[in-house]
Write a protein that holds these residues in place. Sequence first.
Motif, PDB file in Angstrom:
ATOM      1  N   LYS A  82     -60.767  51.743 -53.264  1.00 38.01           N
ATOM      2  CA  LYS A  82     -61.688  51.167 -52.271  1.00 38.01           C
ATOM      3  C   LYS A  82     -60.915  50.564 -51.090  1.00 38.01           C
ATOM      4  CE  LYS A  82     -65.749  50.852 -52.876  1.00 38.01           C
ATOM      5  NZ  LYS A  82     -66.818  51.790 -52.478  1.00 38.01           N
ATOM      6  N   ALA A  83     -59.840  49.829 -51.409  1.00 40.57           N
ATOM      7  CA  ALA A  83     -59.044  49.214 -50.338  1.00 40.57           C
ATOM      8  C   ALA A  83     -58.366  50.293 -49.499  1.00 40.57           C
ATOM      9  CB  ALA A  83     -58.020  48.264 -50.939  1.00 40.57           C
ATOM     10  N   SER A  84     -57.911  51.342 -50.171  1.00 37.46           N
ATOM     11  CA  SER A  84     -57.258  52.459 -49.481  1.00 37.46           C
ATOM     12  C   SER A  84     -58.236  53.093 -48.478  1.00 37.46           C
ATOM     13  CB  SER A  84     -56.815  53.497 -50.520  1.00 37.46           C
ATOM     14  OG  SER A  84     -56.587  54.729 -49.922  1.00 37.46           O
ATOM     15  N   HIS A  85     -59.442  53.296 -48.910  1.00 36.21           N
ATOM     16  CA  HIS A  85     -60.476  53.897 -48.046  1.00 36.21           C
ATOM     17  C   HIS A  85     -60.739  53.007 -46.825  1.00 36.21           C
ATOM     18  CE1 HIS A  85     -64.699  54.692 -46.855  1.00 36.21           C
ATOM     19  NE2 HIS A  85     -64.304  55.945 -46.992  1.00 36.21           N
ATOM     20  N   ASP A  86     -60.748  51.693 -47.048  1.00 37.20           N
ATOM     21  CA  ASP A  86     -61.085  50.765 -45.961  1.00 37.20           C
ATOM     22  C   ASP A  86     -59.962  50.626 -44.927  1.00 37.20           C
ATOM     23  OD1 ASP A  86     -63.431  50.388 -47.212  1.00 37.20           O
ATOM     24  OD2 ASP A  86     -63.195  48.248 -47.607  1.00 37.20           O
ATOM     25  N   THR A 129     -51.600  54.945 -53.643  1.00 33.76           N
ATOM     26  CA  THR A 129     -50.356  54.665 -54.365  1.00 33.76           C
ATOM     27  C   THR A 129     -49.552  53.583 -53.644  1.00 33.76           C
ATOM     28  OG1 THR A 129     -49.465  56.586 -53.224  1.00 33.76           O
ATOM     29  CG2 THR A 129     -49.985  56.874 -55.544  1.00 33.76           C
ATOM     30  N   GLN A 130     -49.601  53.627 -52.307  1.00 41.03           N
ATOM     31  CA  GLN A 130     -48.884  52.620 -51.510  1.00 41.03           C
ATOM     32  C   GLN A 130     -49.525  51.239 -51.705  1.00 41.03           C
ATOM     33  OE1 GLN A 130     -48.185  54.170 -47.593  1.00 41.03           O
ATOM     34  NE2 GLN A 130     -47.488  52.193 -46.840  1.00 41.03           N
ATOM     35  N   LEU A 131     -50.850  51.230 -51.726  1.00 40.07           N
ATOM     36  CA  LEU A 131     -51.565  49.964 -51.950  1.00 40.07           C
ATOM     37  C   LEU A 131     -51.265  49.399 -53.332  1.00 40.07           C
ATOM     38  CD1 LEU A 131     -55.131  50.357 -50.453  1.00 40.07           C
ATOM     39  CD2 LEU A 131     -53.542  48.518 -50.028  1.00 40.07           C
ATOM     40  N   THR A 178     -54.722  44.579 -45.116  1.00 45.85           N
ATOM     41  CA  THR A 178     -54.459  45.165 -46.437  1.00 45.85           C
ATOM     42  C   THR A 178     -54.676  44.119 -47.525  1.00 45.85           C
ATOM     43  OG1 THR A 178     -52.816  46.576 -45.403  1.00 45.85           O
ATOM     44  CG2 THR A 178     -52.716  46.410 -47.800  1.00 45.85           C
ATOM     45  N   GLU A 179     -54.098  42.938 -47.319  1.00 42.48           N
ATOM     46  CA  GLU A 179     -54.278  41.870 -48.308  1.00 42.48           C
ATOM     47  C   GLU A 179     -55.741  41.456 -48.389  1.00 42.48           C
ATOM     48  OE1 GLU A 179     -49.867  39.763 -48.274  1.00 42.48           O
ATOM     49  OE2 GLU A 179     -51.640  38.545 -47.842  1.00 42.48           O
ATOM     50  N   LEU A 180     -56.396  41.445 -47.235  1.00 36.70           N
ATOM     51  CA  LEU A 180     -57.819  41.084 -47.226  1.00 36.70           C
ATOM     52  C   LEU A 180     -58.624  42.081 -48.058  1.00 36.70           C
ATOM     53  CD1 LEU A 180     -60.216  39.400 -46.152  1.00 36.70           C
ATOM     54  CD2 LEU A 180     -60.277  40.918 -44.169  1.00 36.70           C
ATOM     55  N   ALA A 181     -58.355  43.368 -47.826  1.00 35.53           N
ATOM     56  CA  ALA A 181     -59.082  44.410 -48.575  1.00 35.53           C
ATOM     57  C   ALA A 181     -58.811  44.284 -50.073  1.00 35.53           C
ATOM     58  CB  ALA A 181     -58.666  45.795 -48.071  1.00 35.53           C
ATOM     59  N   LEU A 182     -57.559  44.054 -50.434  1.00 34.67           N
ATOM     60  CA  LEU A 182     -57.226  43.911 -51.859  1.00 34.67           C
ATOM     61  C   LEU A 182     -57.958  42.716 -52.473  1.00 34.67           C
ATOM     62  CD1 LEU A 182     -53.394  44.741 -51.865  1.00 34.67           C
ATOM     63  CD2 LEU A 182     -55.206  46.060 -52.973  1.00 34.67           C
ATOM     64  N   GLN A 183     -57.978  41.596 -51.740  1.00 32.46           N
ATOM     65  CA  GLN A 183     -58.672  40.401 -52.246  1.00 32.46           C
ATOM     66  C   GLN A 183     -60.170  40.663 -52.416  1.00 32.46           C
ATOM     67  OE1 GLN A 183     -58.090  36.644 -50.426  1.00 32.46           O
ATOM     68  NE2 GLN A 183     -55.879  36.625 -50.696  1.00 32.46           N
ATOM     69  N   VAL A 184     -60.761  41.330 -51.418  1.00 28.68           N
ATOM     70  CA  VAL A 184     -62.206  41.609 -51.463  1.00 28.68           C
ATOM     71  C   VAL A 184     -62.549  42.401 -52.727  1.00 28.68           C
ATOM     72  CG1 VAL A 184     -64.018  43.014 -50.380  1.00 28.68           C
ATOM     73  CG2 VAL A 184     -62.641  41.461 -48.988  1.00 28.68           C
ATOM     74  N   TYR A 185     -61.762  43.455 -52.998  1.00 32.96           N
ATOM     75  CA  TYR A 185     -62.109  44.301 -54.139  1.00 32.96           C
ATOM     76  C   TYR A 185     -61.700  43.693 -55.475  1.00 32.96           C
ATOM     77  CZ  TYR A 185     -63.892  47.477 -50.753  1.00 32.96           C
ATOM     78  OH  TYR A 185     -64.658  48.007 -49.747  1.00 32.96           O
ATOM     79  N   TYR A 186     -60.669  42.848 -55.459  1.00 34.49           N
ATOM     80  CA  TYR A 186     -60.343  42.089 -56.673  1.00 34.49           C
ATOM     81  C   TYR A 186     -61.537  41.209 -57.041  1.00 34.49           C
ATOM     82  CZ  TYR A 186     -55.758  42.401 -58.875  1.00 34.49           C
ATOM     83  OH  TYR A 186     -54.707  42.788 -59.640  1.00 34.49           O
ATOM     84  N   LEU A 187     -62.069  40.500 -56.041  1.00 33.54           N
ATOM     85  CA  LEU A 187     -63.204  39.610 -56.289  1.00 33.54           C
ATOM     86  C   LEU A 187     -64.443  40.394 -56.713  1.00 33.54           C
ATOM     87  CD1 LEU A 187     -62.888  36.864 -53.536  1.00 33.54           C
ATOM     88  CD2 LEU A 187     -62.131  36.821 -55.898  1.00 33.54           C
TER      89      LEU A 187
END
Lengths: 365, 156
Positions: free
Chosen positions: A242-246, A252-254, A272-281
């Motif tokens: 999901k973060a990769s798409h956004d 793989t890099q993410l 990138t960090e924002l996207a990762l945090q969003v999908y983690y949550l």
Amino acid sequence: MTETTGSSDYQKTPSFDESSSRGGVAIETQPEAAGGPIGLDVGTSNIVMAQNRGSKLYIAKQLNAFFAIPQSKFTRQILIQNEIIFFEHNRQFFIVGDSAENFANMFNTNTKRPMELGLLSLREDEGIAIIQAIIKSLIQRPKRFGELICFSVPGQILTANLGTSPVDSHESVIKMYLESLGYSAIAINEGLAAVMAELADDNYTGIGISMGGGLCNICLSYMSVPVITYSIPKGGDYIDEKASHDVGIPATQLKGIKEEGIDLLALPRNKTELALQVYYLDVITHLVNSMEQIIGASDKMPKITDPIPIVISGGTAKAKGLKERFETSLKSIRLPMEISTVRISKDPLHTTAKGALAMAISESK
Amino acid sequence: MPLSAVVFSSDMIRGALLSRAFKESGFEVVLLKNLHAAENILKTKAPALVVLDKRDYFRNELEHFSSLSGLMAGVSVFVIANTPPDGSLSLRNVPVEWCLSHPLDLPFITKKAKEFLTVKRESNTGELKELLPEADESGPSEDDTLTKDLMGFLGL
């Protein structure tokens, strides 16, 4: 299909020696011959084995992935010289395990996976053969016929419409293969494995959660009886994809950025960090809400008067601040029992294999 | 030596919970789902306690279980149910205790089952003592030995 590794045995077994200070990889030229029960975590991202060897806990791991390259005599020679685990099929070499990722990086592409959402993938023709090759690189035939091996399986997967998807055939295929090697194979739910590994002091009563690559597995255990087990189809891969798409960065890099140490409590420094945090949550919220929905509605729940602990394991549980985020989310739901503590398991990546080993030892007595 | 118990439950999870709880309480437990297997287990295992988790058993299954009263000499039956006795079980000459527990309260269930067995034992001991001649207080006699042997044989 023939299976080739250059010799009758696999030449390379990356292993984690728990006694070493950094828990780093030790390469052995031959898997150490050993007897006794085995715990096996068959996960979407990794396959991990655990076994007691003398006074030490021996853990070995391989990436549950493969990379196919065209067949040639020269390539075969290179693979054998470099002790790469592979087999050949349809005029291709299938490089499996950790080596697959190295090859994928060299070719600037992604590895493929024989499993998807915790189960054998129906997209890959060679999926079963690949899993077999990886397992065979981690365990030998037993010294004693019928030695117990306990392998992890996911709980029934809750889909968006709250239907379930069968895991029985997946379990049956893994079991058949392990039994063909000479083991007596039993399955353990992945969430229960977390309980078995971490909640001995609580009389194996509590909620075990395994946050893996493909799924989050949840088990409410009472005195080691898995009363409620299920899984949700979100995990590390979901976050990456999901973060990769956004943000337009390859998954793989993410994954690499994530594994370097994302902090869920810190302000994101970039998109990138924002996207990762969003999908983690997103995953945490889905997980916690599912607990209210499933545990809260179950008619199988025994009366639990004392507060029970929650233990979280799996690679996705390694993110900094996950415990705090989970606790915050937990406050927003109602459960039919009190929760005493939330903790991350001591060794999240190896918890399932350790729990499976604990079950194998217990059952072999 | 642990007392043997047979747990019947139509639900695998409830059965496993009851089985685990009774094991933790010192019983040797066999867990079964099918009430039609009761005849065989009563003949071969001679359990001290049968725990019947009544939920979801069909009337015909309960009738079959009731028909086995003749095989339950020395067996106590402990029924776990959501509702009070409703006539669905009609065991003759078999001590039966109902335990209402919803949800399953395992510490309460095992405590009550143990109390039930203790009361039953004490009552059996009393009945037996009434039937036997009173012991001579001057010292052990042949009758004393006979009483002890008989009570030991009956597990009292």
